[in-house]
Design a protein around this motif. Structure first.
Motif, PDB file in Angstrom:
ATOM      1  N   GLY A  42       0.555  -1.394  -0.034  1.00 46.75           N
ATOM      2  CA  GLY A  42       0.323  -0.337  -0.239  1.00 46.75           C
ATOM      3  C   GLY A  42       0.725   0.958  -0.187  1.00 46.75           C
ATOM      4  N   VAL A  43       2.179   1.075  -0.685  1.00 46.42           N
ATOM      5  CA  VAL A  43       2.887   2.418  -1.285  1.00 46.42           C
ATOM      6  C   VAL A  43       3.444   2.908  -1.914  1.00 46.42           C
ATOM      7  N   SER A  44       4.193   3.730  -2.501  1.00 43.83           N
ATOM      8  CA  SER A  44       3.915   4.349  -3.915  1.00 43.83           C
ATOM      9  C   SER A  44       4.978   3.401  -4.215  1.00 43.83           C
ATOM     10  N   HIS A  45       5.256   3.101  -5.884  1.00 50.11           N
ATOM     11  CA  HIS A  45       5.944   2.348  -6.110  1.00 50.11           C
ATOM     12  C   HIS A  45       7.500   2.438  -5.403  1.00 50.11           C
ATOM     13  N   ALA A  46       8.185   3.721  -5.684  1.00 49.78           N
ATOM     14  CA  ALA A  46       9.074   3.925  -5.094  1.00 49.78           C
ATOM     15  C   ALA A  46       9.912   3.894  -3.998  1.00 49.78           C
ATOM     16  N   ALA A  47       8.840   3.385  -3.023  1.00 45.46           N
ATOM     17  CA  ALA A  47       9.156   4.014  -1.840  1.00 45.46           C
ATOM     18  C   ALA A  47       9.969   1.972  -1.222  1.00 45.46           C
ATOM     19  N   PRO A  48      10.111   1.058  -1.901  1.00 46.21           N
ATOM     20  CA  PRO A  48      11.021  -0.086  -1.574  1.00 46.21           C
ATOM     21  C   PRO A  48      12.093   0.271  -1.645  1.00 46.21           C
ATOM     22  N   ALA A  49      12.481   1.436  -2.321  1.00 47.86           N
ATOM     23  CA  ALA A  49      14.048   1.994  -3.738  1.00 47.86           C
ATOM     24  C   ALA A  49      14.122   2.239  -1.905  1.00 47.86           C
ATOM     25  N   HIS A  50      14.053   2.746  -1.601  1.00 49.45           N
ATOM     26  CA  HIS A  50      14.519   3.402  -0.154  1.00 49.45           C
ATOM     27  C   HIS A  50      14.930   3.089   0.577  1.00 49.45           C
ATOM     28  N   HIS A  51      14.122   1.330   0.821  1.00 49.79           N
ATOM     29  CA  HIS A  51      15.302   0.331   2.008  1.00 49.79           C
ATOM     30  C   HIS A  51      16.076  -0.179   1.496  1.00 49.79           C
ATOM     31  N   PHE A  52      15.671  -0.776   0.262  1.00 50.80           N
ATOM     32  CA  PHE A  52      16.536  -1.708  -0.664  1.00 50.80           C
ATOM     33  C   PHE A  52      17.192  -1.479  -1.628  1.00 50.80           C
ATOM     34  N   LYS A  53      16.896  -1.024  -2.546  1.00 54.16           N
ATOM     35  CA  LYS A  53      17.431  -0.042  -3.623  1.00 54.16           C
ATOM     36  C   LYS A  53      17.111  -0.295  -4.807  1.00 54.16           C
ATOM     37  N   ASP A  54      17.128  -1.985  -4.800  1.00 53.18           N
ATOM     38  CA  ASP A  54      16.718  -2.976  -5.915  1.00 53.18           C
ATOM     39  C   ASP A  54      16.361  -4.700  -5.573  1.00 53.18           C
ATOM     40  N   ARG A  55      16.028  -5.144  -6.171  1.00 55.42           N
ATOM     41  CA  ARG A  55      15.512  -6.504  -6.190  1.00 55.42           C
ATOM     42  C   ARG A  55      16.773  -7.556  -5.599  1.00 55.42           C
ATOM     43  N   ALA A  56      17.768  -7.243  -6.282  1.00 54.93           N
ATOM     44  CA  ALA A  56      19.017  -8.184  -4.959  1.00 54.93           C
ATOM     45  C   ALA A  56      19.125  -7.663  -4.264  1.00 54.93           C
ATOM     46  N   GLY A  57      18.535  -5.972  -3.509  1.00 54.10           N
ATOM     47  CA  GLY A  57      18.755  -5.301  -2.373  1.00 54.10           C
ATOM     48  C   GLY A  57      17.568  -6.565  -1.406  1.00 54.10           C
ATOM     49  N   LEU A  58      16.983  -6.014  -2.413  1.00 57.14           N
ATOM     50  CA  LEU A  58      15.696  -7.128  -1.161  1.00 57.14           C
ATOM     51  C   LEU A  58      15.981  -8.778  -0.582  1.00 57.14           C
ATOM     52  N   LEU A  59      16.372  -9.007  -2.064  1.00 60.65           N
ATOM     53  CA  LEU A  59      16.787 -10.531  -1.802  1.00 60.65           C
ATOM     54  C   LEU A  59      18.021 -10.407  -0.358  1.00 60.65           C
ATOM     55  N   THR A  60      19.117  -9.545  -0.707  1.00 62.88           N
ATOM     56  CA  THR A  60      20.289  -9.828   0.360  1.00 62.88           C
ATOM     57  C   THR A  60      19.316  -9.377   1.557  1.00 62.88           C
ATOM     58  N   ALA A  61      18.393  -9.122   1.975  1.00 63.56           N
ATOM     59  CA  ALA A  61      18.128  -8.066   3.136  1.00 63.56           C
ATOM     60  C   ALA A  61      17.606  -9.486   3.572  1.00 63.56           C
ATOM     61  N   ILE A  62      16.656 -11.208   2.513  1.00 60.88           N
ATOM     62  CA  ILE A  62      16.051 -11.829   3.067  1.00 60.88           C
ATOM     63  C   ILE A  62      16.883 -12.036   3.309  1.00 60.88           C
ATOM     64  N   ALA A  63      17.869 -13.157   2.543  1.00 63.76           N
ATOM     65  CA  ALA A  63      19.012 -14.625   2.965  1.00 63.76           C
ATOM     66  C   ALA A  63      19.602 -13.555   4.400  1.00 63.76           C
ATOM     67  N   THR A  64      19.857 -12.159   4.317  1.00 62.31           N
ATOM     68  CA  THR A  64      20.610 -12.386   5.916  1.00 62.31           C
ATOM     69  C   THR A  64      19.936 -12.594   6.820  1.00 62.31           C
ATOM     70  N   GLU A  65      18.228 -11.990   6.664  1.00 65.01           N
ATOM     71  CA  GLU A  65      17.409 -12.118   7.630  1.00 65.01           C
ATOM     72  C   GLU A  65      17.786 -13.906   7.640  1.00 65.01           C
ATOM     73  N   GLY A  66      17.663 -14.260   6.697  1.00 68.34           N
ATOM     74  CA  GLY A  66      17.492 -15.909   7.141  1.00 68.34           C
ATOM     75  C   GLY A  66      18.414 -16.641   7.750  1.00 68.34           C
ATOM     76  N   TYR A  67      19.881 -16.199   7.195  1.00 64.02           N
ATOM     77  CA  TYR A  67      20.791 -16.282   8.136  1.00 64.02           C
ATOM     78  C   TYR A  67      20.826 -16.622   9.784  1.00 64.02           C
ATOM     79  N   GLY A  68      19.940 -15.298   9.953  1.00 60.39           N
ATOM     80  CA  GLY A  68      20.703 -15.302  10.921  1.00 60.39           C
ATOM     81  C   GLY A  68      19.037 -16.139  12.163  1.00 60.39           C
ATOM     82  N   LEU A  69      18.465 -16.212  11.150  1.00 60.47           N
ATOM     83  CA  LEU A  69      17.346 -17.535  12.088  1.00 60.47           C
ATOM     84  C   LEU A  69      17.175 -18.843  11.914  1.00 60.47           C
ATOM     85  N   LEU A  70      18.651 -18.731  11.206  1.00 58.25           N
ATOM     86  CA  LEU A  70      18.849 -20.060  10.756  1.00 58.25           C
ATOM     87  C   LEU A  70      19.956 -20.452  12.320  1.00 58.25           C
ATOM     88  N   SER A  71      20.531 -19.488  12.121  1.00 59.16           N
ATOM     89  CA  SER A  71      21.657 -19.285  13.539  1.00 59.16           C
ATOM     90  C   SER A  71      21.236 -19.763  14.697  1.00 59.16           C
TER      91      SER A  71
END
Length: 189
Positions: A42-71
């Motif tokens: 429910g946000v503007s199409h540009a809003a996620p780029a503020h936090h992740f820059k691009d798709r790779a940034g978002l997926l990297t954030a997910i992977a980072t979170e995943g490694y923390g959860l796995l640990s």
């Protein structure tokens, strides 16, 4: 929910990650687009780029979170088999994270947070196999291969038939017990 409120209260990042995890779990990572995630949040199409820059940034954030959860999920397993069971349990509890964590082509491999989270998890796994076998690196790769292979086959439903309703964790314990028993007592021929 307004865009200002979601962003102002700092929950946009979490909302986008949650929406991305839903998409990955149901449609796979190829279906992921920041524009669609912005719409879902429910946000503007540009809003996620503020936090992740691009798709790779978002997926990297997910992977980072995943490694923390796995640990965290690995916790203080009392033995190698228990560690493997916890690995399989993590994969089934967090299938979208699991899909992304091991897809280096989707991630920013030089991201410092990803590197630190990955290394912390690998150190935990390496420490657990340190006393097994003659070569700790081979022991680490063998243990990880068994747990990761089982989890991957489980998540892709390739074990549905062989498991035939059996609890996956118990099946993994039995599989590793059989493997270790066979390795210690090879059949004579």
């Amino acid at each position: 929910m307004t865009t200002d409120r979601a962003y102002h209260h700092g929950d946009l990042r979490r909302a986008v990650i949650a929406a991305a995890l839903d998409v990955i779990a149901t449609e796979g990572p190829a279906a992921l687009s920041l524009r669609d995630l912005a719409r879902r949040a429910g946000v503007s199409h540009a809003a996620p780029a503020h936090h992740f820059k691009d798709r790779a940034g978002l997926l990297t954030a997910i992977a980072t979170e995943g490694y923390g959860l796995l640990s965290t999920a690995l916790g203080e397993a009392d033995d190698l088999r228990g560690l493997g069971v916890r690995y399989v349990r993590f994969a089934t509890a967090h299938p979208a994270h699991f899909q992304i964590m091991f897809r280096p082509e989707l991630l920013r491999q030089d991201d410092p947070q990803l590197l630190a989270a990955r290394e912390a998890t690998r150190s935990r796994l390496r420490g657990a196999v340190a006393g097994y076998g003659d070569d700790p690196l081979i022991g680490f790769m063998a243990a990880w291969s068994v747990a990761h292979g089982f989890a991957t086959l489980l998540l892709s439903h390739n074990l549905d038939g062989p498991l035939d309703g059996r609890d996956p964790e118990e099946a993994f314990r039995a599989l590793t017990a059989e493997m270790f028993h066979s390795a210690e007592n090879p059949a004579t021929g």
